[in-house]
Design an enzyme around this catalytic site. Structure first.
Site, PDB file in Angstrom:
ATOM      1  N   LYS A 271      -2.981  -2.840   8.365  1.00  0.00           N
ATOM      2  CA  LYS A 271      -3.164  -4.289   8.499  1.00  0.00           C
ATOM      3  C   LYS A 271      -2.310  -4.990   7.437  1.00  0.00           C
ATOM      4  O   LYS A 271      -1.859  -4.377   6.484  1.00  0.00           O
ATOM      5  CB  LYS A 271      -4.660  -4.606   8.337  1.00  0.00           C
ATOM      6  CG  LYS A 271      -5.119  -5.849   9.064  1.00  0.00           C
ATOM      7  CD  LYS A 271      -4.991  -5.749  10.565  1.00  0.00           C
ATOM      8  CE  LYS A 271      -5.331  -7.048  11.264  1.00  0.00           C
ATOM      9  NZ  LYS A 271      -4.936  -7.043  12.666  1.00  0.00           N
ATOM     10  N   ASP A 272      -2.132  -6.295   7.583  1.00  0.00           N
ATOM     11  CA  ASP A 272      -1.145  -6.993   6.747  1.00  0.00           C
ATOM     12  C   ASP A 272      -1.638  -7.348   5.346  1.00  0.00           C
ATOM     13  O   ASP A 272      -0.847  -7.661   4.481  1.00  0.00           O
ATOM     14  CB  ASP A 272      -0.674  -8.253   7.471  1.00  0.00           C
ATOM     15  CG  ASP A 272      -0.127  -7.890   8.828  1.00  0.00           C
ATOM     16  OD1 ASP A 272       0.809  -7.095   8.881  1.00  0.00           O
ATOM     17  OD2 ASP A 272      -0.668  -8.357   9.838  1.00  0.00           O
TER      18      ASP A 272
ATOM     19  N   ASP B 213      -7.881  -7.234   1.373  1.00  0.00           N
ATOM     20  CA  ASP B 213      -7.605  -5.948   2.028  1.00  0.00           C
ATOM     21  C   ASP B 213      -8.399  -5.858   3.326  1.00  0.00           C
ATOM     22  O   ASP B 213      -9.476  -6.438   3.448  1.00  0.00           O
ATOM     23  CB  ASP B 213      -7.980  -4.788   1.091  1.00  0.00           C
ATOM     24  CG  ASP B 213      -7.469  -3.444   1.623  1.00  0.00           C
ATOM     25  OD1 ASP B 213      -6.411  -3.436   2.293  1.00  0.00           O
ATOM     26  OD2 ASP B 213      -8.125  -2.420   1.390  1.00  0.00           O
ATOM     27  N   LYS B 214      -7.834  -5.101   4.286  1.00  0.00           N
ATOM     28  CA  LYS B 214      -8.423  -4.877   5.616  1.00  0.00           C
ATOM     29  C   LYS B 214      -8.556  -6.181   6.396  1.00  0.00           C
ATOM     30  O   LYS B 214      -9.527  -6.421   7.104  1.00  0.00           O
ATOM     31  CB  LYS B 214      -9.803  -4.194   5.518  1.00  0.00           C
ATOM     32  CG  LYS B 214      -9.822  -2.925   4.687  1.00  0.00           C
ATOM     33  CD  LYS B 214      -8.964  -1.807   5.260  1.00  0.00           C
ATOM     34  CE  LYS B 214      -9.133  -0.515   4.493  1.00  0.00           C
ATOM     35  NZ  LYS B 214      -8.003  -0.235   3.567  1.00  0.00           N
TER      36      LYS B 214
ATOM     37  N   ASP C 117      -4.393  -1.687  -1.744  1.00  0.00           N
ATOM     38  CA  ASP C 117      -3.135  -2.419  -1.946  1.00  0.00           C
ATOM     39  C   ASP C 117      -2.887  -2.718  -3.412  1.00  0.00           C
ATOM     40  O   ASP C 117      -3.788  -3.167  -4.126  1.00  0.00           O
ATOM     41  CB  ASP C 117      -3.186  -3.739  -1.175  1.00  0.00           C
ATOM     42  CG  ASP C 117      -3.223  -3.474   0.307  1.00  0.00           C
ATOM     43  OD1 ASP C 117      -2.184  -3.093   0.849  1.00  0.00           O
ATOM     44  OD2 ASP C 117      -4.311  -3.602   0.909  1.00  0.00           O
TER      45      ASP C 117
ATOM     46  N   TYR D 245       1.582  -0.204  15.046  1.00  0.00           N
ATOM     47  CA  TYR D 245       0.616  -0.314  13.953  1.00  0.00           C
ATOM     48  C   TYR D 245       0.996   0.581  12.775  1.00  0.00           C
ATOM     49  O   TYR D 245       1.232   1.766  12.954  1.00  0.00           O
ATOM     50  CB  TYR D 245      -0.781   0.092  14.437  1.00  0.00           C
ATOM     51  CG  TYR D 245      -1.803   0.057  13.337  1.00  0.00           C
ATOM     52  CD1 TYR D 245      -2.400  -1.145  12.980  1.00  0.00           C
ATOM     53  CD2 TYR D 245      -2.165   1.200  12.637  1.00  0.00           C
ATOM     54  CE1 TYR D 245      -3.336  -1.202  11.955  1.00  0.00           C
ATOM     55  CE2 TYR D 245      -3.100   1.161  11.615  1.00  0.00           C
ATOM     56  CZ  TYR D 245      -3.684  -0.049  11.284  1.00  0.00           C
ATOM     57  OH  TYR D 245      -4.613  -0.103  10.280  1.00  0.00           O
TER      58      TYR D 245
ATOM     59  N   TYR E 269      -3.952  -0.193  17.483  1.00  0.00           N
ATOM     60  CA  TYR E 269      -3.688   1.201  17.804  1.00  0.00           C
ATOM     61  C   TYR E 269      -3.289   1.338  19.263  1.00  0.00           C
ATOM     62  O   TYR E 269      -3.783   0.613  20.115  1.00  0.00           O
ATOM     63  CB  TYR E 269      -4.934   2.051  17.527  1.00  0.00           C
ATOM     64  CG  TYR E 269      -4.995   2.497  16.087  1.00  0.00           C
ATOM     65  CD1 TYR E 269      -4.728   3.808  15.732  1.00  0.00           C
ATOM     66  CD2 TYR E 269      -5.282   1.590  15.078  1.00  0.00           C
ATOM     67  CE1 TYR E 269      -4.771   4.207  14.406  1.00  0.00           C
ATOM     68  CE2 TYR E 269      -5.323   1.984  13.758  1.00  0.00           C
ATOM     69  CZ  TYR E 269      -5.067   3.301  13.430  1.00  0.00           C
ATOM     70  OH  TYR E 269      -5.099   3.696  12.125  1.00  0.00           O
TER      71      TYR E 269
ATOM     72  N   ASP F  40       0.879  -1.171   0.000  1.00  0.00           N
ATOM     73  CA  ASP F  40       0.000   0.000   0.000  1.00  0.00           C
ATOM     74  C   ASP F  40       0.915   1.219   0.000  1.00  0.00           C
ATOM     75  O   ASP F  40       1.626   1.452   0.979  1.00  0.00           O
ATOM     76  CB  ASP F  40      -0.878  -0.050   1.261  1.00  0.00           C
ATOM     77  CG  ASP F  40      -1.713   1.207   1.452  1.00  0.00           C
ATOM     78  OD1 ASP F  40      -1.557   2.152   0.666  1.00  0.00           O
ATOM     79  OD2 ASP F  40      -2.507   1.241   2.420  1.00  0.00           O
TER      80      ASP F  40
HETATM   81  C1  F6R Z   1      -7.391  -0.617   8.346  1.00  0.00           C
HETATM   82  C2  F6R Z   1      -7.235   0.684   7.689  1.00  0.00           C
HETATM   83  C3  F6R Z   1      -8.109   1.801   8.118  1.00  0.00           C
HETATM   84  C4  F6R Z   1      -7.337   2.797   8.948  1.00  0.00           C
HETATM   85  C5  F6R Z   1      -8.240   3.956   9.446  1.00  0.00           C
HETATM   86  C6  F6R Z   1      -7.469   5.016  10.196  1.00  0.00           C
HETATM   87  O1  F6R Z   1      -6.427  -1.520   7.911  1.00  0.00           O
HETATM   88  O2  F6R Z   1      -6.404   0.875   6.841  1.00  0.00           O
HETATM   89  O3  F6R Z   1      -9.232   1.341   8.841  1.00  0.00           O
HETATM   90  O4  F6R Z   1      -6.773   2.143  10.055  1.00  0.00           O
HETATM   91  O5  F6R Z   1      -8.852   4.581   8.345  1.00  0.00           O
HETATM   92  O6  F6R Z   1      -6.414   5.425   9.398  1.00  0.00           O
HETATM   93  P1  F6R Z   1      -5.403   6.574   9.841  1.00  0.00           P
HETATM   94  O7  F6R Z   1      -4.782   6.137  11.147  1.00  0.00           O
HETATM   95  O8  F6R Z   1      -4.432   6.622   8.694  1.00  0.00           O
HETATM   96  O9  F6R Z   1      -6.237   7.825   9.983  1.00  0.00           O
HETATM   97 MG    MG Z   2      -4.749  -2.282   2.653  1.00  0.00          MG
HETATM   98 MG    MG Z   3      -4.007   1.048   3.995  1.00  0.00          MG
END
Ligand code: F6R
Ligand code: MG
Ligand code: MG
Length: 373
Positions: free
Chosen positions: A233-234, A130-131, A52, A230, A348, A11
């Site tokens: 996600k992987d 994803d996610k 991704d 964090y 987080y 990503d």
């Molecule tokens: C989960 C993901 C999103 C972010 C969320 C907060 O893998 O990518 O749920 O964790 O949108 O993102 P930030 O911390 O970048 O504001």
């Molecule tokens: Mg992703």
């Molecule tokens: Mg992402």
């Protein structure tokens, strides 16, 4: 002819949050692979699911080749520059080290690769999710390669009735890869005992016991093991060879009809259904739900056919509707119980800090003091 399939996925930026990369970002990476990969690759394909981008490279150089890894790394660096230039969100977020040192493993991107002698016709599937996390593939792979309730071929096909060998990795181990090999069907209960724990034990690869051939490979990289915190996600990738001495395409796809609950979803900290989606789908509701896409190919003399989309079929519309219902049902209970991942997996820092700040405020009341009250 020996062929290697290498997927390297990262990503490096997206539009409107963590939804999907821009057309320009995809084009930048595609052009870079086409020009720099000309002498290395016999073919390639660039796809994305959610935020991704995955580069599928076909070549004769075997797994873990540093030139192939460098090619993908440099393309993602070029993509990062383009993402920064466009002001995309999270530009370069999965490139966790500043310089390339021979292999992208441990540097942020996810990797899955396999080398095999091409059959006269060689169909395979590429999955991008994803996610969610690499353990999201545990249940689909167990059902497809070890359960005759799902895979009729385990009863009907002489090539695959001998079963499959699973290599499982303990992804909580950071100093080297801690792995175990188990054989289906003899080790079925031991395999299930490990694979129930998606956070910790992940199917890394599967081989045929009929001829030892590689059948499936999954990326097992965990970003928080690399970054120590964090960073997203992987979002795993997987390659699966199909037909004849492997399960059929439909047997590999069938487990996804359950839209199983997996870890990930909003902030990588929740549980949601894995929704099979059509190519080009981004993320939406509650930054999700977790999604899985599939590309079906044949490879012949190192050249890919055009890709088909097995989840672009009316059958999967019903599955998508059911997955949406499952997502809504789980989300009704917000932060409570199984809707969120266990403490050990909460990505987080916030909740960890809240709990730490409460530690000193707890008091212990003993039984004798209770009696005196
Ligand atoms: C989960 C993901 C999103 C972010 C969320 C907060 O893998 O990518 O749920 O964790 O949108 O993102 P930030 O911390 O970048 O504001
Ligand atoms: Mg992703
Ligand atoms: Mg992402």
């Amino acid at each position: 002819m020996f062929t290697t399939l290498t997927i390297i996925k990262a990503d490096v930026g997206s539009i409107g949050g963590h939804i999907a990369p821009s057309r320009r970002l995809l084009d930048t990476i595609t052009r870079r692979i086409a020009s720099d990969g000309e002498s290395l690759l016999s073919d390639f394909f660039v796809g994305h699911t959610g935020d991704d981008i995955a580069i599928l490279m076909v070549h004769p150089r075997g797994v873990g080749d540093s030139e192939i890894h460098r090619l993908a790394w440099d393309a993602f660096r070029a993509g990062t520059d383009s993402a920064k230039d466009q002001g995309l969100y999270g530009a370069g977020q999965d490139l966790l080290v500043s310089s390339f040192s021979g292999n992208v493993k441990g540097a942020g991107p996810a990797v899955a690769e396999m080398e095999f002698e091409e059959r006269p016709n060689e169909p395979f599937l590429m999955f991008l999710a994803d996610k969610t996390e690499p353990g999201a593939f545990n249940l689909p792979l167990y059902l497809a390669f070890a359960d005759p309730m799902n895979t009729a071929g385990l009863l009907l096909s002489p090539e695959i009735t001998q079963g499959f060998r699973f290599r499982v990795q303990d992804v909580s181990h950071v100093d080297g890869d801690r792995v175990i090999e188990l054989e289906a069907p003899e080790d079925l209960y031991r395999l299930a005992a490990l694979l129930r724990d998606n956070d910790r034990f992940v199917v890394e690869s599967i081989r045929s016991r009929h001829d030892g051939e590689i059948a499936a490979v999954v990326s097992t990289q965990r970003l928080h093991n690399i970054a120590g915190k964090y960073t997203g996600k992987d979002d795993p990738v997987m390659l699966v060879r199909v037909q004849k001495n492997f399960p059929a395409t439909g047997e590999i796809l069938a487990p996804f009809a359950a839209a199983p609950y997996v870890g990930g979803f909003m902030r990588g900290s929740h549980v949601g259904p894995l929704m099979p989606v059509k190519h080009g789908t981004g993320c939406s509701y509650f930054d999700g739900p977790p999604i899985i896409s599939c590309w079906a190919f044949c490879v012949h003399h190192g050249r890919l056919t055009e890709a088909l989309d097995p989840f672009d079929h009316p059958f999967w519309d019903t599955v998508r509707d059911r997955a949406a219902e499952k997502a809504l049902e789980m989300r009704r209970q917000g932060f409570s119980g199984p809707a969120m991942l266990p403490y050990s997996e909460l990505e987080y820092g916030g909740i960890v800090k809240i709990l730490e700040s409460l530690e000193s405020k707890f008091t212990v009341v003993r039984q004798d003091e209770l009696a005196a009250v």
